[in-house]
Write an enzyme that holds these catalytic residues in place. Structure first.
Site, PDB file in Angstrom:
ATOM      1  CE1 TYR A  48      51.856   9.764  48.787  1.00  0.00           C
ATOM      2  CE2 TYR A  48      54.151  11.201  48.006  1.00  0.00           C
ATOM      3  CZ  TYR A  48      52.699  11.232  48.027  1.00  0.00           C
ATOM      4  OH  TYR A  48      51.976  12.171  47.906  1.00  0.00           O
ATOM      5  CG  HIS A 107      50.251  12.293  53.608  1.00  0.00           C
ATOM      6  ND1 HIS A 107      50.862  11.585  53.113  1.00  0.00           N
ATOM      7  CD2 HIS A 107      48.947  12.666  52.630  1.00  0.00           C
ATOM      8  CE1 HIS A 107      50.947  11.609  52.113  1.00  0.00           C
ATOM      9  NE2 HIS A 107      49.404  12.410  51.518  1.00  0.00           N
ATOM     10  CB  SER A 135      48.406  17.712  52.627  1.00  0.00           C
ATOM     11  OG  SER A 135      47.881  16.553  51.085  1.00  0.00           O
ATOM     12  CG  ASN A 136      44.698  15.630  51.571  1.00  0.00           C
ATOM     13  OD1 ASN A 136      44.237  15.286  50.340  1.00  0.00           O
ATOM     14  ND2 ASN A 136      45.200  14.522  51.613  1.00  0.00           N
ATOM     15  CD  GLN A 157      51.050  17.329  47.520  1.00  0.00           C
ATOM     16  OE1 GLN A 157      50.670  16.453  47.635  1.00  0.00           O
ATOM     17  NE2 GLN A 157      51.745  18.415  48.142  1.00  0.00           N
ATOM     18  CG  ASN A 238      54.737  16.368  32.473  1.00  0.00           C
ATOM     19  OD1 ASN A 238      54.273  16.347  31.520  1.00  0.00           O
ATOM     20  ND2 ASN A 238      54.717  15.105  33.538  1.00  0.00           N
TER      21      ASN A 238
HETATM   22  P1  NAP Z   1      48.667  12.990  38.872  1.00  0.00           P
HETATM   23  O1  NAP Z   1      50.544  13.903  38.415  1.00  0.00           O
HETATM   24  O2  NAP Z   1      47.444  13.468  38.341  1.00  0.00           O
HETATM   25  O3  NAP Z   1      48.841  11.373  36.712  1.00  0.00           O
HETATM   26  C1  NAP Z   1      50.133  10.754  36.757  1.00  0.00           C
HETATM   27  C2  NAP Z   1      50.598   9.996  35.700  1.00  0.00           C
HETATM   28  O4  NAP Z   1      49.901  10.290  34.485  1.00  0.00           O
HETATM   29  C3  NAP Z   1      51.439   8.176  35.074  1.00  0.00           C
HETATM   30  O5  NAP Z   1      49.583   7.869  34.724  1.00  0.00           O
HETATM   31  C4  NAP Z   1      51.995   8.969  34.902  1.00  0.00           C
HETATM   32  O6  NAP Z   1      52.240   8.292  33.702  1.00  0.00           O
HETATM   33  C5  NAP Z   1      51.093  10.231  33.461  1.00  0.00           C
HETATM   34  N1  NAP Z   1      51.582  11.024  32.766  1.00  0.00           N
HETATM   35  C6  NAP Z   1      52.412  11.577  33.477  1.00  0.00           C
HETATM   36  N2  NAP Z   1      52.880  13.120  32.651  1.00  0.00           N
HETATM   37  C7  NAP Z   1      52.035  12.099  31.221  1.00  0.00           C
HETATM   38  C8  NAP Z   1      52.173  12.950  30.189  1.00  0.00           C
HETATM   39  N3  NAP Z   1      53.261  14.082  30.193  1.00  0.00           N
HETATM   40  N4  NAP Z   1      51.293  12.596  28.675  1.00  0.00           N
HETATM   41  C9  NAP Z   1      51.108  11.502  29.545  1.00  0.00           C
HETATM   42  N5  NAP Z   1      50.660  11.028  30.861  1.00  0.00           N
HETATM   43  C10 NAP Z   1      51.722  11.064  31.570  1.00  0.00           C
HETATM   44  O7  NAP Z   1      49.344  11.827  39.405  1.00  0.00           O
HETATM   45  P2  NAP Z   1      49.970  11.538  41.452  1.00  0.00           P
HETATM   46  O8  NAP Z   1      50.810  11.180  41.225  1.00  0.00           O
HETATM   47  O9  NAP Z   1      49.010  11.095  41.886  1.00  0.00           O
HETATM   48  O10 NAP Z   1      49.550  13.640  41.451  1.00  0.00           O
HETATM   49  C11 NAP Z   1      51.043  14.462  41.406  1.00  0.00           C
HETATM   50  C12 NAP Z   1      51.797  13.796  42.694  1.00  0.00           C
HETATM   51  O11 NAP Z   1      51.035  14.415  43.986  1.00  0.00           O
HETATM   52  C13 NAP Z   1      52.177  13.376  43.300  1.00  0.00           C
HETATM   53  O12 NAP Z   1      53.232  12.046  42.401  1.00  0.00           O
HETATM   54  C14 NAP Z   1      52.326  13.029  44.959  1.00  0.00           C
HETATM   55  O13 NAP Z   1      53.551  13.947  45.399  1.00  0.00           O
HETATM   56  C15 NAP Z   1      51.245  14.418  44.916  1.00  0.00           C
HETATM   57  N6  NAP Z   1      50.680  13.326  45.807  1.00  0.00           N
HETATM   58  C16 NAP Z   1      50.029  13.777  46.725  1.00  0.00           C
HETATM   59  C17 NAP Z   1      48.607  13.350  47.420  1.00  0.00           C
HETATM   60  C18 NAP Z   1      47.881  13.872  48.849  1.00  0.00           C
HETATM   61  O14 NAP Z   1      47.599  13.107  49.360  1.00  0.00           O
HETATM   62  N7  NAP Z   1      48.755  15.015  49.870  1.00  0.00           N
HETATM   63  C19 NAP Z   1      47.802  12.134  46.972  1.00  0.00           C
HETATM   64  C20 NAP Z   1      48.094  12.016  45.301  1.00  0.00           C
HETATM   65  C21 NAP Z   1      49.322  12.405  45.352  1.00  0.00           C
HETATM   66  P3  NAP Z   1      53.706   7.626  33.137  1.00  0.00           P
HETATM   67  O15 NAP Z   1      54.260   7.593  35.155  1.00  0.00           O
HETATM   68  O16 NAP Z   1      54.001   6.365  32.745  1.00  0.00           O
HETATM   69  O17 NAP Z   1      54.803   8.933  32.883  1.00  0.00           O
END
Ligand code: NAP
Length: 283
Positions: A48, A107, A135-136, A157, A238
């Protein structure tokens, strides 16, 4: 904050803060605000590019180290994996300004997975991380790793949200003592998540948003969730999911939203494998 107990007895908060796609320049502020809002589980990754900013926010928070649960991830390493994994962990610890992690995840299920895992087991034994996981990993990879190594991953994860629920896999992991942790719990808003009529109607009954219904649905099923947001009001929203409970009927209704398919990528797709292999140079 509710917690789950991992298969080695370590306690992990059930809800945390993810920092994927938060630009490094914005991460220190976002993580500081998240910690101030009450988040104690932080989820970052070498890939990241924002571990240093996460580390600065941890340092300036004044929160005792033992009250935080810090997760980062190892990207696919070059050979020899035992050496490169050790170096990658040291680099992450230096960037985060920590002497140990709470959870270190592999990861992606690629590269010399077994060499990487043995190095992670060694790091766990040395006390450099309180828990290790993956993860994955799809079921075939997870089971093979579990069967052929000493330590069963404490966590896997994976992408899981109302449109890709993976209920069978959840059960299989539970059977083997692997804690499920959701990434992309909101599917990053894809497929109209935040305006989904079923989720919105259920939310209305409790005066809760769609985001809160999704997080409640995940955590009520024992799934660790790590929503990402750069906005303080959403960070607070959240976290506010522990004062209502979805009924069995509502849980059943949400289960009908499952499409059974990823909204992001399929780790069995050769193009994805090539793309991730090429990324190792930057992570
Ligand atoms: P997510 O949490 O599913 O969605 C984030 C999106 O939702 C952002 O656009 C955010 O916008 C919006 N959001 C957040 N709270 C909200 C609310 N209460 N109402 C409306 N919109 C809202 O996406 P993600 O970041 O991909 O997944 C979460 C975490 O999982 C990541 O940050 C990371 O740590 C982890 N991850 C891991 C992998 C892996 O391969 N292991 C892959 C992807 C993600 P704003 O920021 O503008 O509020």
């Amino acid at each position: 904050m509710q917690s789950v107990t991992l298969n080695n007895g370590v306690q992990m908060p059930i809800l945390g803060f993810g920092v994927y796609q938060i630009p490094a320049a914005d991460t220190e502020r976002a993580v500081s605000e998240a910690i101030a809002a009450g988040y104690r589980l932080l989820d970052t990754a070498a890939a990241y590019g924002n571990e240093e900013a996460v580390g600065r926010a941890i340092k300036s928070s004044g929160i005792p180290r033992e009250d935080l649960f810090v997760t980062t991830k190892l990207f696919v390493q070059d050979a020899p994996a035992e050496e490169t994994t050790k170096r990658a962990l040291e680099t992450s610890l230096n960037k985060l300004g920590l002497d140990h992690l709470d959870l270190y995840l592999m990861h992606q299920p690629f590269g010399d997975v077994y060499g990487q895992w043995r190095a992670m087991e060694a790091a766990h034994r040395e006390g450099l991380t309180r828990a290790i996981g993956v993860s994955n990993f799809y079921p075939d990879r997870l089971l093979d790793l579990t069967i052929n190594n000493e330590i069963t991953p404490q966590v896997n994860q994976i992408e899981t949200h109302p449109f890709f629920q993976r209920a069978d896999y959840h059960e299989l992991m539970a059977e083997h003592g692997v804690q499920i942790m959701s990434w992309g719990g909101f599917a990053e808003g894809k497929n109209g998540m935040f305006t989904n009529p079923v989720l919105a109607r259920i939310g209305k009954e409790y005066d809760k948003s769609v985001a809160q219904v999704v997080l409640r649905w995940l955590t009520q099923r024992g799934v660790v969730a790590i929503p990402k947001s750069v906005r303080a009001e959403r960070m607070a929203e959240n976290l506010d999911v522990f004062d209502f409970e979805l009924t069995d009927e509502q849980m059943a209704e949400i289960s009908t939203l499952d499409t059974g398919a990823s909204l992001f990528f399929d780790h069995h797709d050769p193009e994805i494998v090539k793309w991730l292999a090429a990324r190792r140079l930057d992570a």
